[in-house]
Every structure is written in C-alpha cells, then in structure tokens.
Design a protein around this motif. Structure first.
Motif, PDB file in Angstrom:
ATOM      1  N   THR A 141       0.701  -1.563  -0.161  1.00  0.00           N
ATOM      2  CA  THR A 141       0.094  -0.527  -0.364  1.00  0.00           C
ATOM      3  C   THR A 141       1.147   1.684   0.195  1.00  0.00           C
ATOM      4  OG1 THR A 141      -0.434  -0.449   2.360  1.00  0.00           O
ATOM      5  CG2 THR A 141      -2.082  -0.969   1.428  1.00  0.00           C
ATOM      6  N   HIS A 142       1.988   1.214   0.349  1.00  0.00           N
ATOM      7  CA  HIS A 142       2.800   2.418   0.331  1.00  0.00           C
ATOM      8  C   HIS A 142       4.126   2.398  -0.597  1.00  0.00           C
ATOM      9  CE1 HIS A 142       1.896   3.143   4.367  1.00  0.00           C
ATOM     10  NE2 HIS A 142       1.943   3.724   4.791  1.00  0.00           N
ATOM     11  N   LYS A 143       3.945   0.868  -1.871  1.00  0.00           N
ATOM     12  CA  LYS A 143       4.562   1.037  -2.870  1.00  0.00           C
ATOM     13  C   LYS A 143       3.828   1.215  -4.241  1.00  0.00           C
ATOM     14  CE  LYS A 143       8.716   0.369  -1.066  1.00  0.00           C
ATOM     15  NZ  LYS A 143       9.973   1.664  -1.129  1.00  0.00           N
ATOM     16  N   LEU A 144       3.024   0.695  -3.906  1.00  0.00           N
ATOM     17  CA  LEU A 144       2.051   1.173  -5.242  1.00  0.00           C
ATOM     18  C   LEU A 144       1.845   2.797  -5.974  1.00  0.00           C
ATOM     19  CD1 LEU A 144      -0.214  -2.102  -4.877  1.00  0.00           C
ATOM     20  CD2 LEU A 144       1.567  -1.801  -6.606  1.00  0.00           C
ATOM     21  N   PRO A 145       1.536   2.675  -6.781  1.00  0.00           N
ATOM     22  CA  PRO A 145       0.907   4.460  -7.013  1.00  0.00           C
ATOM     23  C   PRO A 145      -0.417   4.084  -6.484  1.00  0.00           C
ATOM     24  CG  PRO A 145       1.752   3.038  -9.071  1.00  0.00           C
ATOM     25  CD  PRO A 145       1.262   2.364  -8.213  1.00  0.00           C
ATOM     26  N   VAL A 146      -1.357   5.969  -6.050  1.00  0.00           N
ATOM     27  CA  VAL A 146      -1.828   5.552  -4.656  1.00  0.00           C
ATOM     28  C   VAL A 146      -3.737   5.341  -5.498  1.00  0.00           C
ATOM     29  CG1 VAL A 146      -3.330   7.822  -4.397  1.00  0.00           C
ATOM     30  CG2 VAL A 146      -1.073   7.944  -4.218  1.00  0.00           C
ATOM     31  N   HIS A 147      -3.466   5.668  -6.681  1.00  0.00           N
ATOM     32  CA  HIS A 147      -5.055   4.658  -7.223  1.00  0.00           C
ATOM     33  C   HIS A 147      -5.038   3.186  -6.639  1.00  0.00           C
ATOM     34  CE1 HIS A 147      -2.557   3.944 -11.268  1.00  0.00           C
ATOM     35  NE2 HIS A 147      -3.226   3.264 -11.100  1.00  0.00           N
ATOM     36  N   LYS A 148      -4.058   2.710  -7.266  1.00  0.00           N
ATOM     37  CA  LYS A 148      -3.728   0.943  -6.779  1.00  0.00           C
ATOM     38  C   LYS A 148      -4.079   0.837  -5.473  1.00  0.00           C
ATOM     39  CE  LYS A 148      -1.889  -0.975 -11.627  1.00  0.00           C
ATOM     40  NZ  LYS A 148      -0.806  -1.727 -11.785  1.00  0.00           N
ATOM     41  N   ALA A 149      -3.345   1.742  -4.621  1.00  0.00           N
ATOM     42  CA  ALA A 149      -2.878   1.313  -3.616  1.00  0.00           C
ATOM     43  C   ALA A 149      -4.647   1.753  -2.261  1.00  0.00           C
ATOM     44  CB  ALA A 149      -2.198   2.836  -2.326  1.00  0.00           C
ATOM     45  N   LEU A 150      -4.954   2.133  -3.752  1.00  0.00           N
ATOM     46  CA  LEU A 150      -6.790   2.532  -2.481  1.00  0.00           C
ATOM     47  C   LEU A 150      -7.334   1.589  -3.414  1.00  0.00           C
ATOM     48  CD1 LEU A 150      -7.387   6.447  -3.964  1.00  0.00           C
ATOM     49  CD2 LEU A 150      -6.977   5.360  -0.763  1.00  0.00           C
ATOM     50  N   LEU A 151      -7.640   1.172  -4.355  1.00  0.00           N
ATOM     51  CA  LEU A 151      -7.776  -0.269  -4.708  1.00  0.00           C
ATOM     52  C   LEU A 151      -7.650  -1.874  -3.957  1.00  0.00           C
ATOM     53  CD1 LEU A 151     -10.285  -1.511  -7.094  1.00  0.00           C
ATOM     54  CD2 LEU A 151      -7.443  -2.309  -8.086  1.00  0.00           C
ATOM     55  N   LEU A 152      -5.959  -1.246  -3.551  1.00  0.00           N
ATOM     56  CA  LEU A 152      -5.683  -2.031  -2.980  1.00  0.00           C
ATOM     57  C   LEU A 152      -6.340  -2.449  -1.293  1.00  0.00           C
ATOM     58  CD1 LEU A 152      -3.939  -5.282  -2.113  1.00  0.00           C
ATOM     59  CD2 LEU A 152      -2.018  -3.503  -1.768  1.00  0.00           C
ATOM     60  N   LYS A 153      -5.972  -1.343  -0.924  1.00  0.00           N
ATOM     61  CA  LYS A 153      -6.414  -1.454   0.450  1.00  0.00           C
ATOM     62  C   LYS A 153      -8.070  -1.951   0.526  1.00  0.00           C
ATOM     63  CE  LYS A 153      -4.174   2.000   2.346  1.00  0.00           C
ATOM     64  NZ  LYS A 153      -4.177   3.066   2.525  1.00  0.00           N
ATOM     65  N   PHE A 154      -9.120  -1.300  -0.498  1.00  0.00           N
ATOM     66  CA  PHE A 154     -10.788  -1.949  -0.816  1.00  0.00           C
ATOM     67  C   PHE A 154     -11.002  -3.121  -0.608  1.00  0.00           C
ATOM     68  CE2 PHE A 154     -14.366  -2.699  -3.903  1.00  0.00           C
ATOM     69  CZ  PHE A 154     -15.061  -2.234  -2.668  1.00  0.00           C
ATOM     70  N   ARG A 155     -10.373  -3.781  -1.366  1.00  0.00           N
ATOM     71  CA  ARG A 155      -9.999  -5.313  -1.965  1.00  0.00           C
ATOM     72  C   ARG A 155      -9.799  -5.856  -1.025  1.00  0.00           C
ATOM     73  NH1 ARG A 155      -9.305  -6.950  -7.556  1.00  0.00           N
ATOM     74  NH2 ARG A 155      -9.083  -9.182  -6.225  1.00  0.00           N
ATOM     75  N   LEU A 156      -8.463  -5.915  -0.065  1.00  0.00           N
ATOM     76  CA  LEU A 156      -8.358  -6.754   1.422  1.00  0.00           C
ATOM     77  C   LEU A 156      -9.450  -6.136   2.211  1.00  0.00           C
ATOM     78  CD1 LEU A 156      -4.937  -5.610   1.324  1.00  0.00           C
ATOM     79  CD2 LEU A 156      -5.324  -7.252   0.546  1.00  0.00           C
ATOM     80  N   GLN A 157     -10.294  -5.138   2.539  1.00  0.00           N
ATOM     81  CA  GLN A 157     -11.749  -5.302   3.576  1.00  0.00           C
ATOM     82  C   GLN A 157     -12.374  -5.903   3.372  1.00  0.00           C
ATOM     83  OE1 GLN A 157     -12.777  -0.997   3.398  1.00  0.00           O
ATOM     84  NE2 GLN A 157     -14.151  -1.172   5.295  1.00  0.00           N
ATOM     85  N   PHE A 158     -12.575  -6.217   1.824  1.00  0.00           N
ATOM     86  CA  PHE A 158     -13.374  -7.270   1.452  1.00  0.00           C
ATOM     87  C   PHE A 158     -13.571  -8.409   1.019  1.00  0.00           C
ATOM     88  CE2 PHE A 158     -15.587  -2.523   1.722  1.00  0.00           C
ATOM     89  CZ  PHE A 158     -15.885  -2.942   1.946  1.00  0.00           C
ATOM     90  N   SER A 159     -12.511  -9.017   1.003  1.00  0.00           N
ATOM     91  CA  SER A 159     -11.456 -10.276   0.373  1.00  0.00           C
ATOM     92  C   SER A 159     -11.130 -11.309   1.377  1.00  0.00           C
ATOM     93  CB  SER A 159     -11.041  -9.906  -0.680  1.00  0.00           C
ATOM     94  OG  SER A 159     -11.119  -8.809  -1.646  1.00  0.00           O
ATOM     95  N   LEU A 160     -10.847 -10.109   2.226  1.00  0.00           N
ATOM     96  CA  LEU A 160      -9.378 -11.459   3.390  1.00  0.00           C
ATOM     97  C   LEU A 160     -10.874 -11.037   4.685  1.00  0.00           C
ATOM     98  CD1 LEU A 160      -6.238  -9.532   2.620  1.00  0.00           C
ATOM     99  CD2 LEU A 160      -7.047 -11.781   1.707  1.00  0.00           C
TER     100      LEU A 160
END
Length: 320
Positions: A301-320
């Motif tokens: 989340t700190h290495k990805l571009p901002v838009h991908k980091a936000l998407l990752l946070k969203f995906r992790l919130q609902f996927s794991l």
C-alpha cells in the motif's frame, strides 16, 4: 568433564578469530570445552589458536578442507558433552550467553534447541541493526525463512545425532531446524546474546550467496509441501513475498496478484494450524500470520501508485 561443548569451525578466520575465542573464554559460565576444528586454513588461524594456553581449548585440524557441513558433523561426534553451543569464528558471544542458554536447557529438558536474539555488527564491530524475533512465532516463521541464527544456538547432541545431523552443503542449518521442528520443541530467548558479524567472507556476502539462496528457497518449498501436500504448487513471486522479497510481486503491478498472494498465505496458515505438532500453539500461529499479512499489506500500500494502493485497501477490506 565439562557441561558444555562450544563448537567453532574455523576456515581462514584470522581477522576476527581472537575476538571470537575471547568472547567464549570470558563467559560467565566457564565449565566448557571450546572445540575448534580448523578446516584446512591457509592463513594464521591455527597459529592464533595455538597461542592460547587455556586448557579448555581443544584444537582439531582437518587433513583437508571438508566444508562446513562435514566439519560440523565431525565436531558433533567429537563433542564430549550432550549440550553443544554453536559459535562462528567471526562473531561475538555476549558474556551471559552460555549461562542463560544452559539454565534454559536444564529447566526445559523437552526442548532440543534454544537460540537467541542477535545484533548484526559491521566488520568494525558497530551495531547495524538488532534482530527482534518473537520466540512464540518461531515455529510459524520457520515455514518461510530461517528464523533462528545458526551461531546463536545451543542444542542437544543426542537429538541432533538421532535426527541425522547436518545434511546439506548450503542452508544446512535451516534444513536441520525444520527437520527438528517436526518432532521436538524449539525456543528462541528474548535476549540479545550474540553479535553476528557481517564481513567479506560471510556466506551471505561471498560468491556462494546464490547457492545458499537457492537452498533456502528449496527448503521453503519443501516446508509448504509438508503442510499442504506434495502436489502443492505456488507462484514464485508469492514464495518470494513470503520470504520478504517483495520485488517480484511488485513488478507484476497487479492488485489482484497481491490479494491472491495474501489469500494463499491464509490457506498455508490453515494447513499449519491443522498439522499436529509439539510446537503448535494455535493462538500464536494466528498472531504470527496476522503480523505477516499486515507487514505485506503495509509494504504494497506504500509502494503502489496511489490509485492502486486505494484499490488494494478496498479489496483487502472485503476479500480477506
């Protein structure tokens, strides 16, 4: 007869050898033999050992260079005690190391091996960083990397011999620890008891680094198959991520791959939880897994571009 054998293999170690020897001879626990096995050194290592008059030192010289694995196995066989403390010829054992490990092994006879926290030092002796493993997480972490520093350990000769001793030319310690962990209790003390030196002749920095890394990778794959089944397959980038090499997975630039990697980690964790083992502690395994997932998630989340980091946070919130 001494209570402890300190086993120190030596090969062309003249630069730091005296400091390493002194750190053992000056231990607060003095009832020991220092078994030094010279593996065909061509420098002044043997002369340095022979300059000591302390009768606790026992020097054995290999007729030819045998390599670390054969030399260690020879030392285990020659040790006169059941408790053997490993020591490298360029490291420093802090004064209370042997006493604390001896007392632990006496108090917990079911434990076959005890390590300690370490501080990594430069060639000049300055502390570069401190290793901070959580002992309760050692069993889980051993699945993914060598979580016990080789020169920090004390183990029982009888159990090491029964287990078949060291077997591999590289990552020989990691393979042995994993084998031991299948049947015996392991522990890492929370104290820093060893200064682990980085130098130009270390296995981690010389031309054999690639061979060591491959042997470690092979052991990780063997560990995963032990828990999940021999048919188990996993992407290389996932394995590298689990051993804290995030670059291959980051290079994929795929949020979906990162989420899939973390889901795979959950699958492995469940398999570890399901496997009967003397070291299994369900609460601690879950804690260790949570910390590992948090570390991985934080990195991406700190290495990805901002838009991908936000998407990752969203995906992790609902996927794991």
């Amino acid at each position: 007869m001494p209570e402890i054998t300190v086993l120190m293999p030596v090969y062309n170690a003249e630069k730091f050898l005296a400091v390493a020897i002194d750190s053992i001879l000056q231990q607060s626990f003095s009832d020991l033999e220092l078994l030094i096995i010279d593996d065909g050194s061509t420098d002044n290592s043997v002369a340095i050992v022979q300059s000591y008059t302390d009768n606790r030192i026992r020097l054995v010289r290999n007729e030819r260079n045998l390599g670390i694995t054969a030399t260690l196995n020879k030392g285990i066989t020659l040790a006169t005690t059941d408790l053997i403390a490993r020591m490298d010829a360029d490291d420093i054992s802090l004064p209370e190391r042997l006493r604390k490990q001896y007392e632990f092994m006496q108090a917990y006879p079911e434990c076959c091996l005890v390590g300690s926290r370490t501080a990594t030092i430069s060639e000049e002796g300055s502390i570069r960083w401190e290793d901070k493993p959580e002992s309760d997480y050692t069993y889980y972490n051993l699945t993914f990397f060598c979580a016990i520093y080789h020169p920090s350990v004390m183990y029982r000769k009888s159990i090491i011999e029964a287990a078949g001793m060291y077997k591999l030319p590289y990552a020989e310690d990691y393979e042995l620890w994993c084998r031991l962990a299948r049947q015996h209790k392991l522990h890492v003390l929370p104290d820093i008891l060893l200064h682990y030196r980085l130098n130009s002749n270390s296995t981690s920095t010389n031309l054999k680094q690639q061979e060591y890394s491959q042997a470690e990778l092979n052991q990780i794959l063997a560990n995963l198959k032990y828990f999940t089944g021999q048919s188990y397959r996993i992407p290389h980038s996932f394995v590298e991520c689990f051993r804290y090499n995030y670059k291959p997975l980051l290079a994929e630039k795929s949020v979906s791959s990162i989420v899939a990697c973390l889901k795979e980690l959950d699958k492995i964790t469940y398999a570890i939880l399901a496997k009967e083992n003397v070291n299994r502690d369900i609460v601690k395994i879950k804690e260790a897994a949570t910390l590992k997932k948090q570390h991985i998630s934080h990195y991406f989340t700190h290495k990805l571009p901002v838009h991908k980091a936000l998407l990752l946070k969203f995906r992790l919130q609902f996927s794991l």
